[in-house]
Design an enzyme around this catalytic site. Structure first.
Site, PDB file in Angstrom:
ATOM      1  N   LYS A  32       0.991  -1.208  -0.115  1.00  0.00           N
ATOM      2  CA  LYS A  32      -0.014   0.107   0.051  1.00  0.00           C
ATOM      3  C   LYS A  32       1.002   1.303  -0.038  1.00  0.00           C
ATOM      4  O   LYS A  32       0.622   2.303  -0.884  1.00  0.00           O
ATOM      5  CB  LYS A  32      -0.895  -0.145   1.186  1.00  0.00           C
ATOM      6  CG  LYS A  32      -1.911  -1.180   1.140  1.00  0.00           C
ATOM      7  CD  LYS A  32      -2.808  -1.160   2.509  1.00  0.00           C
ATOM      8  CE  LYS A  32      -1.979  -1.192   3.712  1.00  0.00           C
ATOM      9  NZ  LYS A  32      -1.598  -2.605   3.966  1.00  0.00           N
TER      10      LYS A  32
ATOM     11  N   ARG B 135      -0.634  -9.220  13.366  1.00  0.00           N
ATOM     12  CA  ARG B 135      -1.303  -8.161  12.619  1.00  0.00           C
ATOM     13  C   ARG B 135      -1.926  -9.150  11.259  1.00  0.00           C
ATOM     14  O   ARG B 135      -3.102  -8.603  11.157  1.00  0.00           O
ATOM     15  CB  ARG B 135      -0.258  -7.271  11.892  1.00  0.00           C
ATOM     16  CG  ARG B 135       0.265  -6.332  12.925  1.00  0.00           C
ATOM     17  CD  ARG B 135       1.643  -5.620  12.527  1.00  0.00           C
ATOM     18  NE  ARG B 135       1.899  -4.980  11.167  1.00  0.00           N
ATOM     19  CZ  ARG B 135       3.085  -4.686  10.564  1.00  0.00           C
ATOM     20  NH1 ARG B 135       4.012  -5.331  11.291  1.00  0.00           N
ATOM     21  NH2 ARG B 135       3.015  -4.325   9.656  1.00  0.00           N
TER      22      ARG B 135
ATOM     23  N   ARG C 178      10.640  -0.381  11.775  1.00  0.00           N
ATOM     24  CA  ARG C 178       9.591  -0.020  12.434  1.00  0.00           C
ATOM     25  C   ARG C 178       9.317  -1.025  13.386  1.00  0.00           C
ATOM     26  O   ARG C 178       9.602  -2.145  13.328  1.00  0.00           O
ATOM     27  CB  ARG C 178       8.514  -0.336  11.254  1.00  0.00           C
ATOM     28  CG  ARG C 178       7.632   1.011  10.756  1.00  0.00           C
ATOM     29  CD  ARG C 178       6.763   0.694   9.840  1.00  0.00           C
ATOM     30  NE  ARG C 178       5.429  -0.170  10.068  1.00  0.00           N
ATOM     31  CZ  ARG C 178       4.570  -0.462   9.289  1.00  0.00           C
ATOM     32  NH1 ARG C 178       4.245   0.042   8.350  1.00  0.00           N
ATOM     33  NH2 ARG C 178       3.445  -0.976   9.879  1.00  0.00           N
TER      34      ARG C 178
ATOM     35  N   ARG D 257      11.652  -5.299   4.866  1.00  0.00           N
ATOM     36  CA  ARG D 257      11.372  -3.858   5.135  1.00  0.00           C
ATOM     37  C   ARG D 257      12.053  -3.848   6.573  1.00  0.00           C
ATOM     38  O   ARG D 257      12.396  -2.794   7.116  1.00  0.00           O
ATOM     39  CB  ARG D 257       9.875  -3.516   5.432  1.00  0.00           C
ATOM     40  CG  ARG D 257       9.476  -2.142   5.730  1.00  0.00           C
ATOM     41  CD  ARG D 257       8.071  -1.689   5.354  1.00  0.00           C
ATOM     42  NE  ARG D 257       7.291  -2.258   6.257  1.00  0.00           N
ATOM     43  CZ  ARG D 257       6.041  -2.440   6.459  1.00  0.00           C
ATOM     44  NH1 ARG D 257       5.432  -2.035   5.310  1.00  0.00           N
ATOM     45  NH2 ARG D 257       5.557  -3.064   7.595  1.00  0.00           N
TER      46      ARG D 257
END
Ligand code: AP5
Ligand code: MG
Length: 190
Positions: A14, A146, A134, A128
């Site tokens: 996204k 998640r 993150r 990532r």
């Protein structure tokens, strides 16, 4: 005004695709995840409330994200629409978005859904984790939560938008360029 929802599981792409989409269609990109991470780094009361939920891979309360989105709608000028990345994420949020938009005689234009299998989610988020650092990408059990949360609370939105005739599913596998072209083909018609 156009109101596009950018939908998909964690790691679907996204955020990666949003930049090209906002440029092509002159949209304002609103990512509730990014807005919440900004609140956390500024240590605002809202950020402090959201931090432990996000770092455990749970959703923050509906009212929190609904308030953030509605105030951005009011303060943003000079665009042809909005790209809502990661919002709505529950049926309650979707209903409240419909109410916000009907107050200003608007409605959701389309839900652009980037789909990838769960196995690819793990691969992309692991990649990532090394680049962005993150907090919610660092631990496998948080990523798994998640994904479970996505299937339980967010996936029902597929039927919600399908029934409304507003659901556009994009194959999220392949290269970033390939996925972008598929998205443009769908959005050019909306
Ligand atoms: P949020 O920030 O929205 O996280 P998410 O939904 O888990 O999605 P991600 O940002 O992880 O994935 P993405 O689809 O953007 O993937 P990306 O493009 O980076 O939300 C975080 C948290 O905030 C939530 O867990 C929740 O706690 C809270 N929250 C947010 N919104 C909320 C709401 N509405 N209600 C309640 N709580 C909310 O891509 C991932 C990686 O893959 C990148 O490294 C990228 O380079 C790579 N990649 C992308 N596409 C490709 C490709 N085609 N090929 C190869 N690699 C690719
Ligand atoms: Mg993202």
């Amino acid at each position: 005004m156009k109101y596009f929802i950018l939908f998909g599981p964690p790691g679907a792409g996204k955020g990666t695709q949003a930049g090209a989409m906002v440029e092509r269609y002159n949209l304002c990109h609103l990512s509730t995840g990014e807005l919440l991470r900004a609140e956390i780094s500024s240590k605002t009361p809202l950020g402090l409330q959201a931090k432990s939920l996000i770092e455990a891979g749970n959703l923050v309360p509906d009212s929190v994200v609904e308030g953030m989105i509605e105030s951005k709608f009011h303060e943003t000028k000079g665009v042809d629409g909005f790209l809502l990345d990661g919002f709505p994420r529950t049926i309650t949020q979707a209903q409240s978005l419909d109410e916000m938009l009907s107050k200003v005689s608007e409605s959701v234009t389309g839900c652009i859904s980037i789909m990838i299998p769960d196995s690819l989610i793990h691969e992309r988020i692991a990649h990532r984790a090394h680049i962005e650092g993150r907090a919610d990408d660092a631990r496998a059990e948080v990523v798994q939560n998640r994904i479970v949360t996505y299937h339980a609370k967010t996936e029902p939105l597929i039927d919600f938008y399908r029934k409304a005739g507003k659901y556009y599913e994009i194959d999220g596998t392949g290269t970033i360029d390939e996925v972008r072209e598929r998205i443009f083909t769908a959005m050019d018609k909306l």
